[in-house]
Design a protein around this motif. Sequence first.
Motif, PDB file in Angstrom:
ATOM      1  N   LEU A  45      43.790-105.848-115.175  1.00  0.00           N
ATOM      2  CA  LEU A  45      43.340-104.454-115.172  1.00  0.00           C
ATOM      3  C   LEU A  45      42.772-104.035-113.822  1.00  0.00           C
ATOM      4  O   LEU A  45      43.061-102.938-113.332  1.00  0.00           O
ATOM      5  CB  LEU A  45      42.288-104.257-116.271  1.00  0.00           C
ATOM      6  N   GLN A  46      41.968-104.892-113.209  1.00  0.00           N
ATOM      7  CA  GLN A  46      41.349-104.531-111.934  1.00  0.00           C
ATOM      8  C   GLN A  46      42.395-104.257-110.856  1.00  0.00           C
ATOM      9  O   GLN A  46      42.240-103.338-110.050  1.00  0.00           O
ATOM     10  CB  GLN A  46      40.400-105.644-111.480  1.00  0.00           C
ATOM     11  N   ALA A  47      43.459-105.034-110.852  1.00  0.00           N
ATOM     12  CA  ALA A  47      44.526-104.805-109.878  1.00  0.00           C
ATOM     13  C   ALA A  47      45.144-103.427-110.065  1.00  0.00           C
ATOM     14  O   ALA A  47      45.401-102.698-109.102  1.00  0.00           O
ATOM     15  CB  ALA A  47      45.593-105.890-110.004  1.00  0.00           C
ATOM     16  N   PHE A  48      45.379-103.053-111.317  1.00  0.00           N
ATOM     17  CA  PHE A  48      45.967-101.745-111.609  1.00  0.00           C
ATOM     18  C   PHE A  48      45.026-100.612-111.196  1.00  0.00           C
ATOM     19  O   PHE A  48      45.452 -99.627-110.579  1.00  0.00           O
ATOM     20  CB  PHE A  48      46.275-101.647-113.101  1.00  0.00           C
ATOM     21  N   ILE A  49      43.761-100.760-111.521  1.00  0.00           N
ATOM     22  CA  ILE A  49      42.795 -99.713-111.167  1.00  0.00           C
ATOM     23  C   ILE A  49      42.740 -99.525-109.657  1.00  0.00           C
ATOM     24  O   ILE A  49      42.790 -98.396-109.152  1.00  0.00           O
ATOM     25  CB  ILE A  49      41.404-100.061-111.730  1.00  0.00           C
ATOM     26  N   LYS A  50      42.660-100.632-108.933  1.00  0.00           N
ATOM     27  CA  LYS A  50      42.562-100.525-107.477  1.00  0.00           C
ATOM     28  C   LYS A  50      43.826 -99.930-106.863  1.00  0.00           C
ATOM     29  O   LYS A  50      43.753 -99.134-105.916  1.00  0.00           O
ATOM     30  CB  LYS A  50      42.289-101.904-106.866  1.00  0.00           C
ATOM     31  N   GLU A  51      44.972-100.306-107.389  1.00  0.00           N
ATOM     32  CA  GLU A  51      46.238 -99.870-106.796  1.00  0.00           C
ATOM     33  C   GLU A  51      46.560 -98.417-107.133  1.00  0.00           C
ATOM     34  O   GLU A  51      47.115 -97.692-106.297  1.00  0.00           O
ATOM     35  CB  GLU A  51      47.378-100.776-107.271  1.00  0.00           C
ATOM     36  N   TYR A  52      46.196 -97.978-108.355  1.00  0.00           N
ATOM     37  CA  TYR A  52      46.655 -96.672-108.808  1.00  0.00           C
ATOM     38  C   TYR A  52      45.543 -95.666-109.118  1.00  0.00           C
ATOM     39  O   TYR A  52      45.666 -94.493-108.767  1.00  0.00           O
ATOM     40  CB  TYR A  52      47.536 -96.840-110.050  1.00  0.00           C
ATOM     41  N   LEU A  53      44.491 -96.088-109.784  1.00  0.00           N
ATOM     42  CA  LEU A  53      43.530 -95.116-110.297  1.00  0.00           C
ATOM     43  C   LEU A  53      42.450 -94.729-109.300  1.00  0.00           C
ATOM     44  O   LEU A  53      41.730 -93.758-109.527  1.00  0.00           O
ATOM     45  CB  LEU A  53      42.883 -95.644-111.580  1.00  0.00           C
ATOM     46  N   THR A  54      42.309 -95.454-108.218  1.00  0.00           N
ATOM     47  CA  THR A  54      41.340 -95.054-107.190  1.00  0.00           C
ATOM     48  C   THR A  54      41.984 -94.152-106.133  1.00  0.00           C
ATOM     49  O   THR A  54      41.340 -93.805-105.147  1.00  0.00           O
ATOM     50  CB  THR A  54      40.719 -96.293-106.514  1.00  0.00           C
ATOM     51  N   ARG A  55      43.241 -93.802-106.363  1.00  0.00           N
ATOM     52  CA  ARG A  55      43.941 -92.846-105.508  1.00  0.00           C
ATOM     53  C   ARG A  55      44.030 -91.506-106.233  1.00  0.00           C
ATOM     54  O   ARG A  55      44.460 -91.459-107.393  1.00  0.00           O
ATOM     55  CB  ARG A  55      45.362 -93.330-105.191  1.00  0.00           C
ATOM     56  N   PRO A  56      43.662 -90.407-105.610  1.00  0.00           N
ATOM     57  CA  PRO A  56      43.701 -89.115-106.304  1.00  0.00           C
ATOM     58  C   PRO A  56      45.113 -88.557-106.422  1.00  0.00           C
ATOM     59  O   PRO A  56      45.989 -88.830-105.603  1.00  0.00           O
ATOM     60  CB  PRO A  56      42.832 -88.226-105.412  1.00  0.00           C
ATOM     61  N   ILE A  57      45.313 -87.767-107.463  1.00  0.00           N
ATOM     62  CA  ILE A  57      46.525 -86.971-107.598  1.00  0.00           C
ATOM     63  C   ILE A  57      46.445 -85.807-106.609  1.00  0.00           C
ATOM     64  O   ILE A  57      45.383 -85.187-106.451  1.00  0.00           O
ATOM     65  CB  ILE A  57      46.649 -86.425-109.036  1.00  0.00           C
ATOM     66  N   SER A  58      47.536 -85.507-105.953  1.00  0.00           N
ATOM     67  CA  SER A  58      47.549 -84.402-104.982  1.00  0.00           C
ATOM     68  C   SER A  58      48.432 -83.263-105.487  1.00  0.00           C
ATOM     69  O   SER A  58      49.219 -83.422-106.424  1.00  0.00           O
ATOM     70  CB  SER A  58      48.069 -84.893-103.628  1.00  0.00           C
ATOM     71  N   ARG A  59      48.313 -82.115-104.827  1.00  0.00           N
ATOM     72  CA  ARG A  59      49.186 -80.994-105.174  1.00  0.00           C
ATOM     73  C   ARG A  59      50.652 -81.324-104.865  1.00  0.00           C
ATOM     74  O   ARG A  59      51.560 -80.852-105.556  1.00  0.00           O
ATOM     75  CB  ARG A  59      48.745 -79.739-104.416  1.00  0.00           C
ATOM     76  N   ALA A  60      50.858 -82.141-103.851  1.00  0.00           N
ATOM     77  CA  ALA A  60      52.229 -82.573-103.562  1.00  0.00           C
ATOM     78  C   ALA A  60      52.778 -83.415-104.718  1.00  0.00           C
ATOM     79  O   ALA A  60      53.970 -83.319-105.059  1.00  0.00           O
ATOM     80  CB  ALA A  60      52.267 -83.372-102.256  1.00  0.00           C
ATOM     81  N   ASP A  61      51.930 -84.249-105.322  1.00  0.00           N
ATOM     82  CA  ASP A  61      52.357 -85.027-106.488  1.00  0.00           C
ATOM     83  C   ASP A  61      52.733 -84.098-107.636  1.00  0.00           C
ATOM     84  O   ASP A  61      53.726 -84.327-108.347  1.00  0.00           O
ATOM     85  CB  ASP A  61      51.228 -85.955-106.945  1.00  0.00           C
ATOM     86  N   ILE A  62      51.920 -83.050-107.836  1.00  0.00           N
ATOM     87  CA  ILE A  62      52.205 -82.097-108.900  1.00  0.00           C
ATOM     88  C   ILE A  62      53.537 -81.394-108.650  1.00  0.00           C
ATOM     89  O   ILE A  62      54.371 -81.262-109.556  1.00  0.00           O
ATOM     90  CB  ILE A  62      51.057 -81.070-109.015  1.00  0.00           C
ATOM     91  N   ASP A  63      53.753 -80.964-107.428  1.00  0.00           N
ATOM     92  CA  ASP A  63      55.007 -80.279-107.088  1.00  0.00           C
ATOM     93  C   ASP A  63      56.209 -81.187-107.326  1.00  0.00           C
ATOM     94  O   ASP A  63      57.233 -80.763-107.886  1.00  0.00           O
ATOM     95  CB  ASP A  63      54.983 -79.822-105.627  1.00  0.00           C
ATOM     96  N   GLU A  64      56.090 -82.430-106.888  1.00  0.00           N
ATOM     97  CA  GLU A  64      57.193 -83.375-107.076  1.00  0.00           C
ATOM     98  C   GLU A  64      57.453 -83.613-108.549  1.00  0.00           C
ATOM     99  O   GLU A  64      58.606 -83.609-109.010  1.00  0.00           O
ATOM    100  CB  GLU A  64      56.884 -84.703-106.373  1.00  0.00           C
TER     101      GLU A  64
END
Length: 468
Positions: free
Chosen positions: A45-64
């Motif tokens: 779980l810690q690996a997943f959190i660090k790799e993915y959940l500590t990075r914010p979603i951006s407007r570019a992500d939403i557009d894509e």
Amino acid sequence: MNNMILNTDSYKTSHYLQYPQGAEYVSSYIESRGGDYAETLVFGLQAFIKEYLTRPISRADIDEAEAVLTAHGVPFNRAGWEYIVEQYDGFLPVEIQAVEEGTVLPVGNVMVQVQNTDPACAWLTSYLETALLRAIWYPTTVATVSKACKNIIADYLDKSADNRDGLAFKLHDFGARGASSEQSAALGGAAHLINFMGTDTVSALMAARRYYAAQMPAFSIPAAEHSTITSWGKDGETDAYANMLRQFGGDGQVVAVVSDSYDLWNAIDNLWGKTLKQQVETMGGTLVIRPDSGDPVAVVCEALQRLMRAFGYRTNSKGFRVLPDCVRLIQGDGISAATIDAILAALTALNISAENISFGMGGELLQKVNRDTQKFAMKASAICINGQWRDVYKDPLTDPGKRSKRGRLALIKDVAGYQTIRLEQLAGQQNLLQPVFRNGRLLRQQTFDQVRACAAGQSDIPVSDSAA
């Protein structure tokens, strides 16, 4: 591939329109419902959190995501994702609770619980199922298989050896090339290293270092492959072996040499056992001979008996035969938990100690597992509608084994062992589900040493309550 909005199943994108009116919070949990092993070793779980959940979603992500998903033919919750960017700077408003990684947990118990923290995002909890469940089931299942192998080897060492010395190096990870991806090799390989300290999966070292602050969690040795031996030609086989001793032998050194490129029995009886015997005995280190074909049980038994005829043996305190320290054997072909047990059982019957052999495990360790190996599932168990919590569950008539848990959950450990209970039944008992993530922050961080200590049943290494 790092857009979390797209790290889901297609049908999840329509679920924000499917919850009851007034839905504010959804609580879901992850468990192993059963499977090949009665216990699971929790990891990843810690690996997943660090790799993915500590990075914010951006407007570019939403557009894509909007462009991809609308073309794909499914609804897209643009307003919901924009709300997360506006109100939480793109960090997901969810809380994840979990047991300590390294916990050996009986099946049928909650190991992770997830709930949204903002009533405007009740749809988010289950949206994360695809990514979060995958992040848990795979490394946990590999760690569980590895742990089972360790228990088998330890049992045979107890029966046939003076001690368990060397147990940490008795099962080596050979699985990198057979894994479905570099990420799988990294996470599965790191999971194996909770139990052992031998690997050839370099990506596993990096996962343990990057996500769990390991310094050097495992080790390897110089070893030959068929191409380096056969490049000398059949007539040059002895010279190829001699070169291995010359390049890598020496006091305290260990070198592994695959020896079945042509005729394993000739290699043992004549090349190693006669022509090069003096060099093996006097180099000061250990030659590890590796067969790589044939029936694993039959080949190992025959090879060890031939090695004992060539190099002799001593008898340990339990009456089992042990090769001299200068020579050992590793079996890395056809290895699984079942064949490890079968090989060691056959050796025990021949009065040969388990200390003579180590194993290399590839596809059976990192690849021949799936979500059903331990019957993993993530299910919603409670929903809050207009301020009132309700149980959520499934109870299919056609498969009682898929009956899910109800309510918000807690995990306790008492004299009866681990038990999953309803949160309102906690009544002052310690809840082993502790918050590890909330709204973009890693709240509890474990080192690799702490995970190993937990798996070994030790509790003297404190766990950090904040991200380093």
